[in-house]
Design a protein around this motif. Structure first.
Motif, mmCIF file in Angstrom:
data_model
loop_
_atom_site.group_PDB
_atom_site.id
_atom_site.type_symbol
_atom_site.label_atom_id
_atom_site.label_comp_id
_atom_site.label_asym_id
_atom_site.label_seq_id
_atom_site.Cartn_x
_atom_site.Cartn_y
_atom_site.Cartn_z
ATOM 1 N N UNK A 98 0.838 -1.202 -0.109
ATOM 2 C CA UNK A 98 -0.112 0.079 0.104
ATOM 3 C C UNK A 98 0.872 1.275 -0.160
ATOM 4 N N UNK A 99 0.310 2.399 -0.370
ATOM 5 C CA UNK A 99 0.953 3.705 -0.235
ATOM 6 C C UNK A 99 -0.261 4.523 0.062
ATOM 7 N N UNK A 100 0.278 5.550 0.571
ATOM 8 C CA UNK A 100 -0.739 6.772 1.107
ATOM 9 C C UNK A 100 -0.471 8.177 0.509
ATOM 10 N N UNK A 101 -1.057 8.698 0.081
ATOM 11 C CA UNK A 101 -0.853 10.147 -0.394
ATOM 12 C C UNK A 101 -2.128 10.960 0.200
ATOM 13 N N UNK A 102 -1.755 11.775 0.952
ATOM 14 C CA UNK A 102 -2.762 12.563 1.980
ATOM 15 C C UNK A 102 -3.693 11.744 2.447
ATOM 16 N N UNK A 103 -5.005 11.918 2.316
ATOM 17 C CA UNK A 103 -6.078 10.932 2.927
ATOM 18 C C UNK A 103 -6.197 9.678 2.166
ATOM 19 N N UNK A 104 -5.517 9.441 1.086
ATOM 20 C CA UNK A 104 -6.144 8.202 0.184
ATOM 21 C C UNK A 104 -5.291 7.504 0.396
ATOM 22 N N UNK A 105 -5.664 6.187 0.693
ATOM 23 C CA UNK A 105 -4.831 4.772 0.895
ATOM 24 C C UNK A 105 -5.006 4.108 -0.436
ATOM 25 N N UNK A 106 -3.914 3.488 -0.934
ATOM 26 C CA UNK A 106 -3.968 2.831 -2.141
ATOM 27 C C UNK A 106 -3.562 1.255 -2.146
ATOM 28 N N UNK A 107 -4.298 0.426 -2.047
ATOM 29 C CA UNK A 107 -4.096 -0.896 -1.853
ATOM 30 C C UNK A 107 -3.851 -1.699 -3.189
ATOM 31 N N UNK A 108 -2.707 -2.152 -3.247
ATOM 32 C CA UNK A 108 -2.575 -2.813 -4.664
ATOM 33 C C UNK A 108 -1.907 -4.289 -4.389
ATOM 34 N N UNK A 109 -2.608 -5.498 -4.929
ATOM 35 C CA UNK A 109 -2.080 -6.731 -4.472
ATOM 36 C C UNK A 109 -2.726 -7.802 -5.524
ATOM 37 N N UNK A 110 -2.974 -8.854 -4.957
ATOM 38 C CA UNK A 110 -3.734 -9.869 -5.534
ATOM 39 C C UNK A 110 -4.332 -10.890 -4.614
ATOM 40 N N UNK A 111 -5.286 -11.517 -5.191
ATOM 41 C CA UNK A 111 -6.116 -12.563 -4.448
ATOM 42 C C UNK A 111 -5.310 -13.816 -3.966
ATOM 43 N N UNK A 112 -5.554 -14.360 -2.959
ATOM 44 C CA UNK A 112 -4.663 -15.476 -2.321
ATOM 45 C C UNK A 112 -5.504 -16.304 -1.533
ATOM 46 N N UNK A 113 -4.705 -17.447 -1.209
ATOM 47 C CA UNK A 113 -5.355 -18.307 -0.199
ATOM 48 C C UNK A 113 -4.998 -17.755 1.065
ATOM 49 N N UNK A 114 -5.725 -18.733 2.245
ATOM 50 C CA UNK A 114 -5.777 -18.009 3.595
ATOM 51 C C UNK A 114 -4.021 -17.876 4.143
ATOM 52 N N UNK A 115 -3.240 -18.787 3.395
ATOM 53 C CA UNK A 115 -1.847 -18.755 3.893
ATOM 54 C C UNK A 115 -1.125 -18.183 3.229
ATOM 55 N N UNK A 116 -1.463 -17.096 2.278
ATOM 56 C CA UNK A 116 -0.669 -16.286 1.525
ATOM 57 C C UNK A 116 -0.543 -16.616 0.074
ATOM 58 N N UNK A 117 -0.689 -17.839 -0.031
ATOM 59 C CA UNK A 117 0.078 -18.474 -1.423
ATOM 60 C C UNK A 117 -1.006 -18.239 -2.534
ATOM 61 N N UNK A 118 -0.366 -18.423 -3.746
ATOM 62 C CA UNK A 118 -1.044 -17.986 -4.872
ATOM 63 C C UNK A 118 -2.266 -18.705 -5.160
ATOM 64 N N UNK A 119 -3.198 -17.937 -5.480
ATOM 65 C CA UNK A 119 -4.737 -18.431 -5.583
ATOM 66 C C UNK A 119 -5.039 -19.019 -7.245
ATOM 67 N N UNK A 120 -5.366 -20.091 -7.247
ATOM 68 C CA UNK A 120 -5.682 -20.760 -8.506
ATOM 69 C C UNK A 120 -6.889 -20.056 -9.304
ATOM 70 N N UNK A 121 -6.662 -19.780 -10.514
ATOM 71 C CA UNK A 121 -7.831 -19.040 -11.170
ATOM 72 C C UNK A 121 -9.210 -19.734 -11.045
ATOM 73 N N UNK A 122 -9.080 -21.108 -11.333
ATOM 74 C CA UNK A 122 -10.356 -22.030 -11.288
ATOM 75 C C UNK A 122 -10.960 -22.166 -10.023
ATOM 76 N N UNK A 123 -10.358 -21.705 -8.914
ATOM 77 C CA UNK A 123 -10.906 -21.995 -7.766
ATOM 78 C C UNK A 123 -12.117 -20.846 -7.401
ATOM 79 N N UNK A 124 -12.830 -20.906 -6.276
ATOM 80 C CA UNK A 124 -14.038 -20.031 -6.003
ATOM 81 C C UNK A 124 -14.093 -18.508 -6.000
ATOM 82 N N UNK A 125 -14.580 -17.698 -6.360
ATOM 83 C CA UNK A 125 -14.596 -16.410 -6.227
ATOM 84 C C UNK A 125 -13.657 -15.971 -7.214
ATOM 85 N N UNK A 126 -13.240 -14.573 -6.560
ATOM 86 C CA UNK A 126 -12.283 -13.657 -7.396
ATOM 87 C C UNK A 126 -10.919 -14.140 -7.271
ATOM 88 N N UNK A 127 -10.127 -14.033 -8.387
ATOM 89 C CA UNK A 127 -8.687 -14.421 -8.269
ATOM 90 C C UNK A 127 -8.059 -13.157 -8.982
#
Length: 184
Positions: free
Chosen positions: A112-141
């Motif tokens: 993340x970065x913050x500029x004034x009052x705006x917080x910008x989160x940039x990342x990717x969807x993952x599994x609960x353990x932080x590992x890469x999430x397969x695109x064929x799984x449930x929900x967003x990836x």
């Protein structure tokens, strides 16, 4: 009038005739190409001090009347974040193996970065353990990017107002941490 001049490259065994303008353009291009390269840092950036730690959203305004809603658990460590989105729905939108009777969780990690009052989160969807999430799984990836207007209500209460959602996230502090930058 500028006269062209010759440049001789012995290893190429031929001559170029360039005007001063052409030489200036070529040198500018080379400087731009080499000047735009940056070396990635070898450690995490320190991030924002006030947000370091674990934050939780306990409820949503009028959540009993909503058909679906999400609650957020956020963890900020230096310039990194990890988010758990717990979603609840009274309507079954998909396969029950994914929705688990109207309750499911999604996880996101990134920086993340913050500029004034705006917080910008940039990342990717993952599994609960932080590992890469397969695109064929449930929900967003894949990629995740979100902007939040941040208001620090008290030392232990922050409001994150998403630019893409009407319901703000009022999160209270669970555990305060301090940043110890780790090697990347």
């Amino acid at each position: 009038m500028l006269k062209p001049f010759s440049i001789y490259f012995p290893f190429l065994a031929f001559r170029f005739k360039l005007s001063a303008f052409s030489l200036l353009i070529a040198l500018s291009f080379l400087l731009l190409a080499f000047g735009s390269c940056t070396i990635n840092p070898d450690k995490q950036k320190p991030g924002e001090k006030y947000i370091q730690g674990e934050w939780r959203q306990d409820s949503v305004p009028a959540q009993k009347r909503l058909v679906s809603y999400s609650l957020y658990d956020l963890k900020f460590s230096c310039d990194s974040f990890f988010v758990k989105i717990s979603s609840y729905s009274k309507v079954n939108y998909g396969a029950d193996s994914c929705m688990s009777s109207g309750r499911w969780a999604e996880y996101i990690k990134g920086t993340y970065t913050q500029r004034q009052d705006t917080l910008h989160l940039k990342g990717e969807f993952c599994n609960a353990d932080g590992s890469y999430k397969d695109e064929k799984g449930c929900f967003r990836s894949g990629d995740y990017e979100e902007y939040f207007k941040v208001k620090q209500k008290t030392d232990s209460l922050i409001q994150f107002a998403s630019t893409s959602n009407v319901i703000p996230i009022n999160a209270h502090l669970i555990k305060r941490t301090s940043c110890t930058p780790k090697p990347l």
